[in-house]
Design a protein around this motif. Structure first.
Motif, PDB file in Angstrom:
ATOM      1  N   THR A  71      53.160  41.322 -18.429  1.00 36.60           N
ATOM      2  CA  THR A  71      51.948  41.201 -17.601  1.00 36.60           C
ATOM      3  C   THR A  71      52.116  39.920 -16.780  1.00 36.60           C
ATOM      4  O   THR A  71      52.962  39.089 -17.136  1.00 36.60           O
ATOM      5  N   PRO A  72      51.330  39.705 -15.733  1.00 35.82           N
ATOM      6  CA  PRO A  72      51.545  38.523 -14.882  1.00 35.82           C
ATOM      7  C   PRO A  72      51.581  37.201 -15.640  1.00 35.82           C
ATOM      8  O   PRO A  72      52.413  36.343 -15.360  1.00 35.82           O
ATOM      9  N   ASP A  73      50.675  36.987 -16.606  1.00 38.03           N
ATOM     10  CA  ASP A  73      50.731  35.708 -17.340  1.00 38.03           C
ATOM     11  C   ASP A  73      51.245  35.886 -18.769  1.00 38.03           C
ATOM     12  O   ASP A  73      51.218  34.946 -19.570  1.00 38.03           O
ATOM     13  N   GLY A  74      51.672  37.088 -19.115  1.00 38.23           N
ATOM     14  CA  GLY A  74      52.268  37.330 -20.430  1.00 38.23           C
ATOM     15  C   GLY A  74      51.273  37.713 -21.516  1.00 38.23           C
ATOM     16  O   GLY A  74      51.666  38.164 -22.597  1.00 38.23           O
ATOM     17  N   SER A  75      49.950  37.531 -21.247  1.00 39.18           N
ATOM     18  CA  SER A  75      48.970  37.926 -22.273  1.00 39.18           C
ATOM     19  C   SER A  75      48.427  39.324 -21.955  1.00 39.18           C
ATOM     20  O   SER A  75      48.573  39.826 -20.837  1.00 39.18           O
ATOM     21  N   CYS A  76      47.815  39.943 -22.966  1.00 40.04           N
ATOM     22  CA  CYS A  76      47.345  41.334 -22.805  1.00 40.04           C
ATOM     23  C   CYS A  76      46.201  41.426 -21.796  1.00 40.04           C
ATOM     24  O   CYS A  76      45.504  40.438 -21.546  1.00 40.04           O
ATOM     25  N   ILE A  77      46.026  42.612 -21.260  1.00 44.51           N
ATOM     26  CA  ILE A  77      45.001  42.835 -20.233  1.00 44.51           C
ATOM     27  C   ILE A  77      43.994  43.889 -20.714  1.00 44.51           C
ATOM     28  O   ILE A  77      44.378  44.933 -21.255  1.00 44.51           O
ATOM     29  N   ARG A  78      42.712  43.571 -20.504  1.00 43.57           N
ATOM     30  CA  ARG A  78      41.620  44.474 -20.884  1.00 43.57           C
ATOM     31  C   ARG A  78      40.620  44.554 -19.745  1.00 43.57           C
ATOM     32  O   ARG A  78      40.624  43.738 -18.825  1.00 43.57           O
ATOM     33  N   ASP A  79      39.686  45.500 -19.900  1.00 41.53           N
ATOM     34  CA  ASP A  79      38.579  45.651 -18.953  1.00 41.53           C
ATOM     35  C   ASP A  79      37.310  45.238 -19.702  1.00 41.53           C
ATOM     36  O   ASP A  79      36.758  46.017 -20.490  1.00 41.53           O
ATOM     37  N   PHE A  80      36.889  43.988 -19.484  1.00 48.65           N
ATOM     38  CA  PHE A  80      35.737  43.443 -20.213  1.00 48.65           C
ATOM     39  C   PHE A  80      34.456  43.840 -19.484  1.00 48.65           C
ATOM     40  O   PHE A  80      34.237  43.439 -18.337  1.00 48.65           O
ATOM     41  N   ILE A  81      33.616  44.597 -20.192  1.00 49.12           N
ATOM     42  CA  ILE A  81      32.409  45.129 -19.554  1.00 49.12           C
ATOM     43  C   ILE A  81      31.164  44.463 -20.159  1.00 49.12           C
ATOM     44  O   ILE A  81      31.013  44.430 -21.385  1.00 49.12           O
ATOM     45  N   ASP A  82      30.325  43.947 -19.290  1.00 51.17           N
ATOM     46  CA  ASP A  82      29.113  43.258 -19.734  1.00 51.17           C
ATOM     47  C   ASP A  82      28.196  44.223 -20.498  1.00 51.17           C
ATOM     48  O   ASP A  82      27.937  45.339 -20.050  1.00 51.17           O
ATOM     49  N   VAL A  83      27.680  43.758 -21.635  1.00 52.96           N
ATOM     50  CA  VAL A  83      26.918  44.665 -22.514  1.00 52.96           C
ATOM     51  C   VAL A  83      25.614  45.138 -21.867  1.00 52.96           C
ATOM     52  O   VAL A  83      25.158  46.259 -22.138  1.00 52.96           O
ATOM     53  N   VAL A  84      25.036  44.333 -20.973  1.00 49.04           N
ATOM     54  CA  VAL A  84      23.794  44.789 -20.318  1.00 49.04           C
ATOM     55  C   VAL A  84      24.124  45.858 -19.267  1.00 49.04           C
ATOM     56  O   VAL A  84      23.421  46.875 -19.156  1.00 49.04           O
ATOM     57  N   ASP A  85      25.206  45.656 -18.534  1.00 47.20           N
ATOM     58  CA  ASP A  85      25.665  46.711 -17.618  1.00 47.20           C
ATOM     59  C   ASP A  85      25.919  48.000 -18.401  1.00 47.20           C
ATOM     60  O   ASP A  85      25.515  49.097 -17.986  1.00 47.20           O
ATOM     61  N   LEU A  86      26.605  47.851 -19.522  1.00 49.41           N
ATOM     62  CA  LEU A  86      26.932  49.008 -20.364  1.00 49.41           C
ATOM     63  C   LEU A  86      25.651  49.708 -20.820  1.00 49.41           C
ATOM     64  O   LEU A  86      25.537  50.938 -20.761  1.00 49.41           O
ATOM     65  N   ALA A  87      24.684  48.921 -21.249  1.00 44.93           N
ATOM     66  CA  ALA A  87      23.418  49.478 -21.744  1.00 44.93           C
ATOM     67  C   ALA A  87      22.742  50.319 -20.662  1.00 44.93           C
ATOM     68  O   ALA A  87      22.228  51.409 -20.926  1.00 44.93           O
ATOM     69  N   ARG A  88      22.790  49.829 -19.425  1.00 43.27           N
ATOM     70  CA  ARG A  88      22.128  50.552 -18.326  1.00 43.27           C
ATOM     71  C   ARG A  88      22.740  51.929 -18.099  1.00 43.27           C
ATOM     72  O   ARG A  88      22.046  52.864 -17.708  1.00 43.27           O
ATOM     73  N   ALA A  89      24.026  52.041 -18.353  1.00 47.56           N
ATOM     74  CA  ALA A  89      24.679  53.344 -18.167  1.00 47.56           C
ATOM     75  C   ALA A  89      24.092  54.387 -19.124  1.00 47.56           C
ATOM     76  O   ALA A  89      24.018  55.577 -18.791  1.00 47.56           O
ATOM     77  N   HIS A  90      23.659  53.939 -20.294  1.00 50.24           N
ATOM     78  CA  HIS A  90      23.079  54.885 -21.254  1.00 50.24           C
ATOM     79  C   HIS A  90      21.748  55.441 -20.769  1.00 50.24           C
ATOM     80  O   HIS A  90      21.407  56.583 -21.057  1.00 50.24           O
ATOM     81  N   VAL A  91      20.998  54.613 -20.055  1.00 47.02           N
ATOM     82  CA  VAL A  91      19.713  55.076 -19.521  1.00 47.02           C
ATOM     83  C   VAL A  91      19.983  56.173 -18.487  1.00 47.02           C
ATOM     84  O   VAL A  91      19.341  57.224 -18.480  1.00 47.02           O
ATOM     85  N   GLN A  92      20.955  55.934 -17.623  1.00 52.89           N
ATOM     86  CA  GLN A  92      21.322  56.939 -16.611  1.00 52.89           C
ATOM     87  C   GLN A  92      21.769  58.231 -17.289  1.00 52.89           C
ATOM     88  O   GLN A  92      21.418  59.324 -16.868  1.00 52.89           O
ATOM     89  N   ALA A  93      22.578  58.072 -18.344  1.00 49.16           N
ATOM     90  CA  ALA A  93      23.161  59.252 -18.998  1.00 49.16           C
ATOM     91  C   ALA A  93      22.076  60.088 -19.671  1.00 49.16           C
ATOM     92  O   ALA A  93      22.019  61.315 -19.494  1.00 49.16           O
ATOM     93  N   VAL A  94      21.212  59.433 -20.413  1.00 52.37           N
ATOM     94  CA  VAL A  94      20.218  60.211 -21.160  1.00 52.37           C
ATOM     95  C   VAL A  94      19.207  60.833 -20.188  1.00 52.37           C
ATOM     96  O   VAL A  94      18.800  61.993 -20.357  1.00 52.37           O
ATOM     97  N   ALA A  95      18.869  60.104 -19.128  1.00 49.25           N
ATOM     98  CA  ALA A  95      17.907  60.623 -18.143  1.00 49.25           C
ATOM     99  C   ALA A  95      18.454  61.888 -17.486  1.00 49.25           C
ATOM    100  O   ALA A  95      17.735  62.869 -17.266  1.00 49.25           O
ATOM    101  N   ARG A  96      19.723  61.849 -17.173  1.00 50.10           N
ATOM    102  CA  ARG A  96      20.412  62.973 -16.539  1.00 50.10           C
ATOM    103  C   ARG A  96      20.258  64.261 -17.333  1.00 50.10           C
ATOM    104  O   ARG A  96      19.989  65.323 -16.794  1.00 50.10           O
ATOM    105  N   MET A  97      20.424  64.134 -18.648  1.00 53.06           N
ATOM    106  CA  MET A  97      20.330  65.342 -19.492  1.00 53.06           C
ATOM    107  C   MET A  97      18.876  65.766 -19.697  1.00 53.06           C
ATOM    108  O   MET A  97      18.554  66.948 -19.623  1.00 53.06           O
TER     109      MET A  97
END
Ligand code: NAD
Ligand code: WQD
Length: 343
Positions: A228-254
């Protein structure tokens, strides 16, 4: 009009508590079931302090179908379920596979079993980027290959996804949305709720904040010799409040019948890969606090790099991660300091 009721299993946990806040803010009423195996009843105080509403709470175990039957009898107005309840420690799952298979799978099976008779319209299931293993290419889309699981925990996520697809294919009268989270981090900006790691944290951000506050002597960076560019592992860190909002969209949709298919699967990530060293640097910049760290050997079983292509969630779910990583790190730090004050 009466508020629509959502059942949140595991709702006093890390992601469940943040989602409960967003559901209440969006006008839903919430009933939580949690056995408090990995959370604390005081989380309800935090949710109430943020929203002004105390969600209904049932202390109970989702492995017990009779407990769930009673819950549905008491709350016949549940229209949707968000199923967070699960055991989630990868290492522990290797030591105690049956605990993981029983807890994670029986919980889901019990819920799916009871949905038709209780006329529940949809269920949101917490899956994980762990289903992609070490991807051949990044970013990963929902069509990227599913790789053989490397732990019983990861296997429960794959099996649960398959159970959902099988049950829907057999004509179940409800819909499902599978959300594959990348690396959830951070806390509510109020610092009234956040992550409560049990014992020595295995995950990077809680270990980092505990080191910054002096509970741990130093953070070990597991490997700086990866490709990797700096030699350490790479992840996609997602903010928990952003993540929480996706659940509202998902449940509303259904609940509102806007889903395009009876089972939909969405990646929930930022679309940006960040290395372990970059994350430490962002934390230091955001907080002005130095993190003592050493480069240690690689951790067995680590994925080298994985990040999401969130286009499908952006366009179809109408959800996008918006919180800058520096703000997420500042919130994680504020939460760590709040925890220290409580003790
Ligand atoms: P968490 O441990 O903080 O929350 C889970 C909650 O479920 C806890 O409050 C626990 O007490 C409860 N619980 C567990 N088994 C139960 C049972 N049988 N009956 C009732 N309650 C039960 O975990 P989290 O980080 O909030 O994760 C939520 C979900 O998201 C889990 O399914 C997890 O596997 C999944 N997930 C988490 C991550 C992550 O990194 N945190 C990543 C991907 C997926
Ligand atoms: C991130 C990076 C470590 C700690 C795990 C599960 C996965 C998912 C999320 C639920 C890695 C490095 C870590 C430390 C470090 N959970 N690290 N020093 O490994 O991406 O995923 O949690 O579904 O299934 O496997 O997250 O936070 O443990 O590690 O250098 O003290 O940080 O090597 O590169 P991971 P993590």
């Amino acid at each position: 009009m009466d508020k629509k009721r959502i059942l949140v299993t595991g709702g006093t946990g890390y992601i469940g508590s943040h989602t409960t806040v967003e559901l209440i803010n969006a006008g839903y009423s919430v009933v939580i079931i949690d056995n408090l195996s990995n959370s604390n009843i005081e989380v309800l105080d935090g949710i109430e302090a943020i929203t002004g509403v105390r969600p209904d709470f049932v202390e109970g175990d989702c492995r017990d179908i009779e407990t769930l039957r009673r819950l549905f009898a008491d709350y016949p107005d549940v229209v949707g379920i968000i199923n967070f309840a699960a055991s989630k420690a990868v290492g522990e799952s290797v030591e105690k596979p049956l605990l993981y298979y029983r807890n994670n799978i029986n919980t889901l099976v019990n819920l799916l079993d009871l949905m038709p008779e209780n006329k529940v319209k949809g269920i949101v299931f917490s899956s994980s980027c762990t289903v992609y293993g070490e991807p051949d290419e990044n970013p990963v889309t929902e069509q990227s290959p599913i790789k053989p699981a490397t732990s019983p925990y990861g296997n429960t996520k794959q099996i649960c996804e398959e159970i959902i697809r099988d049950v829907i294919a057999a004509g179940a009268p409800f819909s499902a949305i599978i959300l594959r989270y990348f690396n959830p981090v951070g806390a509510h900006p109020s610092a009234l709720i956040g992550e409560l790691p049990n014992g020595v944290p295995q995950n990077l951000v809680p270990y980092l904040t505990q080191t910054a506050i002096g509970i741990r002597k130093q953070l070990s960076v597991f490997g700086d010799d990866y490709d990797t560019p700096d030699g350490s592992c790479i992840r996609d860190f997602i903010d928990v409040v952003d993540l929480a909002r996706a659940h509202v969209q998902a449940v509303a949709r259904m609940v509102e019948g806007r889903n395009l298919n009876p089972v939909e699967t969405f990646n929930l990530g930022t679309g940006r890969g960040v290395s372990v060293l970059e994350l430490i640097n962002t934390f230091e910049q955001a907080t002005g606090v130095k993190v003592p760290y050493v480069i240690a050997s690689r951790r067995a079983g680590d994925i080298v790099k994985v990040w999401a292509d969130p286009t499908y969630a952006n366009t179809v779910l109408g959800w996008k991660a918006t919180t800058p990583l520096a703000d997420t790190m500042a919130a994680a730090w504020k939460w760590q300091k709040a925890l220290a004050e409580k003790k």
